[in-house]
Design an enzyme around this catalytic site. Structure first.
Site, PDB file in Angstrom:
ATOM      1  CD  GLU A  46      -1.740  -2.249   1.971  1.00  0.00           C
ATOM      2  OE1 GLU A  46      -2.556  -2.929   2.940  1.00  0.00           O
ATOM      3  OE2 GLU A  46      -0.094  -2.702   1.585  1.00  0.00           O
ATOM      4  CB  THR A 193      18.875 -36.467  -4.130  1.00  0.00           C
ATOM      5  OG1 THR A 193      17.134 -37.844  -3.687  1.00  0.00           O
ATOM      6  CG2 THR A 193      18.404 -35.922  -4.781  1.00  0.00           C
ATOM      7  NE  ARG A 204      22.005 -23.459 -11.779  1.00  0.00           N
ATOM      8  CZ  ARG A 204      21.741 -24.180 -10.913  1.00  0.00           C
ATOM      9  NH1 ARG A 204      21.626 -24.233  -9.894  1.00  0.00           N
ATOM     10  NH2 ARG A 204      21.204 -24.987 -12.214  1.00  0.00           N
TER      11      ARG A 204
END
Length: 335
Positions: A46, A193, A204
């Site tokens: 605002e 992983t 990126r």
């Protein structure tokens, strides 16, 4: 309000623990100014919209302001937006969604109407709740909004021959992943992983001002058993990678308590399946590569459901093609 929502999208992934609010000042159908909240501790949407209008020489007396979320009414790191609205001489305030915090909900209406300002609400409320979904989820449950991102072959595998690159999808889909990373506050992966792919888990993309998401690894091993040269052991703008273990719900609650509202999961089938089994996933993004991989490395594991009707389904589904790959994105529906 549609324009205010687009303004708010500019702050996604940058405002935690605040919502990414957008605002537009209008008079007689003419747009006088617009703005969005760029980050915690900085002026709110605002205030930016009012300043933008004034910078163009507009007198705001008798104007309207459209905001994606109920204006704040208390002093925090910045003054209350209700005060800025009163001082600007705005005659009507329209917002999409009420503040989910019960301590604040309704307070802006009382303040503004007591000053003779007209108030209208619930305009494009569903769209606003989606824009502010991380903020709303934390306020309502103490947990962050969790998005699972996975890339898989047509047969639901992520199997890759030894020595090949870590991607099943093409460059266009991978560029879209950067846009997705730009929407979130943290990226979570598994220790498996992290060891297998040596990921960076960084942003990126091309959004100016976007801070690097916090990197989190769920693992039972110290530093996930990573070698010293691993990307995740190198600090970046977000600081050192967090290595966490234990109950997944408690891990998520801890991230939310640290002000991280949206968490993107980029992991193998085991962790993704565990998150699904625990009911912690809110949104799903899959990139389907037009190939059949075979093998035993599945994109989604876990216990699953024994009854078809109990399995998670998606709603508000969108489909988009990126090169040869198809992205499927939607919200998890839990009946």
């Amino acid at each position: 309000m549609e324009l205010a929502l687009r303004e708010g999208e500019k702050g996604q992934g940058q405002t935690a623990p605040n919502p990414s609010v957008g605002a537009v000042v209008v008079r007689g159908g003419e747009i006088l100014g617009k703005g969005y909240h760029p980050g915690a501790g900085l002026p709110h949407a605002e205030v930016h919209a009012i300043a933008n209008a004034r910078s163009q020489g507009h007198d705001l007396a008798g104007s309207e302001i459209f905001v994606t979320l109920e204006p704040c009414s208390t002093t925090g790191r910045t003054p209350p937006c209700t005060s800025a609205i009163l001082q600007a001489g705005i005659k009507r305030v329209v917002w999409a969604a009420d503040d989910p915090n019960p301590a604040h909900c309704g307070a802006a209406r009382q303040i503004l109407e007591a000053a003779g300002i007209e108030v209208a609400t619930s305009v494009l409320v569903d769209e606003a709740e989606y824009l502010h979904r991380g903020f709303f989820k934390v306020q309502r449950t103490g947990l962050p909004w969790v998005i699972v991102k996975t890339a898989m072959s047509l047969d639901g595998r992520i199997t890759r021959p030894s020595g090949e690159g870590q991607w099943l999808t093409g460059s266009e889909a991978r560029a879209d992943v950067q846009i997705l990373r730009g929407e979130v506050d943290a990226i979570l992966t598994s220790g498996e992983t992290a060891r297998r792919d040596n990921p960076r888990l960084d942003y990126r993309g091309e959004r100016p001002g976007k801070k690097q998401p916090v990197r989190v690894v769920a693992t039972e091993y110290p530093l996930a058993g990573l070698p010293a040269e691993a990307h995740l052991l190198q600090p970046n703008e977000s600081g050192a990678t967090r290595f966490v273990s234990g109950d997944l719900r408690e891990i998520m609650a801890s991230l939310a308590a640290d002000g991280l509202q949206t968490v993107l999961v980029e992991a193998g089938g085991k962790l993704v399946g565990q998150l699904l089994d625990a009911g912690l996933v809110d949104e799903w993004v899959t990139y389907l590569a037009p190939l059949v991989a075979g093998g035993d490395v599945v994109a989604v594991g876990g216990e699953g459901c024994s009854v078809l009707d109990e399995r998670p389904r998606l709603k508000n589904v969108s489909y988009q093609q990126f090169g040869a790959d198809i992205r499927v994105r939607g919200l998890l529906r839990r009946d």
